[in-house]
Write a protein that holds these residues in place. Structure first.
Motif, mmCIF file in Angstrom:
data_model
loop_
_atom_site.group_PDB
_atom_site.id
_atom_site.type_symbol
_atom_site.label_atom_id
_atom_site.label_comp_id
_atom_site.label_asym_id
_atom_site.label_seq_id
_atom_site.Cartn_x
_atom_site.Cartn_y
_atom_site.Cartn_z
ATOM 1 N N TYR A 57 11.283 -2.226 3.246
ATOM 2 C CA TYR A 57 11.692 -1.957 1.874
ATOM 3 C C TYR A 57 13.208 -1.906 1.788
ATOM 4 N N ARG A 66 9.583 3.287 -5.093
ATOM 5 C CA ARG A 66 8.692 2.124 -5.063
ATOM 6 C C ARG A 66 8.608 1.513 -3.662
ATOM 7 N N GLY A 68 6.532 2.567 -1.181
ATOM 8 C CA GLY A 68 5.219 2.695 -0.559
ATOM 9 C C GLY A 68 5.083 3.926 0.313
ATOM 10 N N ARG A 104 1.636 3.417 1.645
ATOM 11 C CA ARG A 104 0.453 3.586 0.787
ATOM 12 C C ARG A 104 0.229 2.365 -0.093
ATOM 13 N N TYR A 105 1.228 1.536 -0.264
ATOM 14 C CA TYR A 105 1.107 0.277 -0.992
ATOM 15 C C TYR A 105 2.283 -0.601 -0.557
ATOM 16 N N ALA A 106 2.201 -1.889 -0.821
ATOM 17 C CA ALA A 106 3.286 -2.799 -0.461
ATOM 18 C C ALA A 106 4.519 -2.472 -1.281
ATOM 19 N N GLU A 109 5.120 -2.849 -5.266
ATOM 20 C CA GLU A 109 3.851 -3.116 -5.951
ATOM 21 C C GLU A 109 3.191 -1.854 -6.506
ATOM 22 N N GLY A 110 3.881 -0.767 -6.460
ATOM 23 C CA GLY A 110 3.342 0.477 -6.998
ATOM 24 C C GLY A 110 4.466 1.461 -7.235
ATOM 25 N N TRP A 111 4.103 2.700 -7.521
ATOM 26 C CA TRP A 111 5.094 3.767 -7.720
ATOM 27 C C TRP A 111 4.452 5.083 -7.314
ATOM 28 N N GLU A 112 5.150 5.836 -6.482
ATOM 29 C CA GLU A 112 4.722 7.192 -6.135
ATOM 30 C C GLU A 112 5.961 8.005 -5.770
#
Length: 291
Positions: A57, A66, A68, A104-106, A109-112
């Protein structure tokens, strides 16, 4: 009403109560970490959009949550250890506890929301500057913006001057990305300086303010269209304001530091409460912004 607050209008403090008293800035610290990282990008020391060494990343992904990476805030054993008054875990133990390197994701491709992501931002800043976090933030952000009364708390004694509510014995080492402490008035002044000064080039400030829009509204929070930029929460509130800033909370207290993004002379407000109700702290800050 909040314990302390400060409202800045047209560059001067328009309203305040006990705003000289130091308080923990909690996750508003992320805004300063982001500003420091972007200052290193400005100086050619870091790159915003190149993958970090041995990581999949970029710095942008870290700053915008973002990447992951997981968040230790959702890990029950962490909260249990804090509540018991345990000594903070060494960083390698924390990362092992939460299986931190398993994405937890690529990336992208997500948000946490991820405090671990900002721990890595802290490590980048310390590695690239060769300084500890306090010295690096003083040099890169705080002194250039005229902030003289804030410091990074490393041990419980560093919190003794601060308003801590029911968390008088809290160990700041549990905030792995670092915990700034300072007068509430200076938190407001810092946000004004960051948004209106020349610390960051205009295109970099625009990057900071461009949000990844999150599904909204947020249940039980005063956000209609929430978003996250680079180290800042930004979007539309339920009363129709566009704002930028950050909310933070920990054991015993919360802080909300926000600036309006509309009107000819936008207001900035910093509100600190010895309550863990972040929604109410945000509501009060947003009300101050309307004048």
């Amino acid at each position: 009403m909040p314990e302390t607050w400060a409202v800045i209008d047209n560059g001067i403090v328009a309203e305040a109560r006990d705003a000289h008293l130091p308080a923990p800035w909690w996750s508003f610290t992320k805004t300063i970490l982001s500003a420091a990282a972007l200052a290193l990008v400005r100086d050619g020391v870091l790159a915003l959009d190149e993958p970090l060494s041995d990581r999949p990343y970029t710095l942008r992904r870290l700053l915008q949550h973002r990447s992951g990476l997981a968040n230790y805030g959702g890990f029950p054993a962490y909260h249990e250890a804090v509540a018991r008054g345990d000594e903070p875990w060494p960083v390698p133990a924390l990362l092992a506890h939460v299986d931190a390197y398993r994405l937890r994701y690529a990336p992208g491709e997500g948000w946490e929301y991820s405090n671990i992501g900002y721990l890595f931002v802290r490590q980048l800043i310390e590695t690239k500057t060769g300084d500890n976090l306090d010295k690096a933030l003083q040099k890169l952000v705080l002194r250039p913006l005229g902030i003289n009364g804030a410091w990074v708390a490393l041990k419980p004694a560093d919190l003794e001057p601060a308003l801590m509510g029911s968390a008088r014995t809290y160990h700041p080492g549990w905030v792995y990305h670092g915990l700034l402490v300072g007068p509430v008035e200076e938190a407001a002044k810092l946000l004004v300086g960051l948004m209106t000064g020349d610390l960051l080039p205009p295109e970099m400030l625009e990057d900071m303010l461009t949000p990844f829009v999150l599904p909204g509204p947020v249940p039980d929070r005063p956000w209609k269209v929430p978003g996250y930029g680079l180290g800042v929460m930004t979007g539309e509130t339920k009363d129709g304001q566009r704002v930028v800033g950050h909310t933070g909370g920990g054991p015993g207290s919360t802080i909300a530091v926000y600036r309006s993004l509309q009107g000819g002379s936008p207001r900035t407000a910093a509100v600190f409460r010895t309550s863990e109700d972040q929604a109410k702290t945000e509501e009060i800050a947003f009300e101050f912004l309307t004048g």
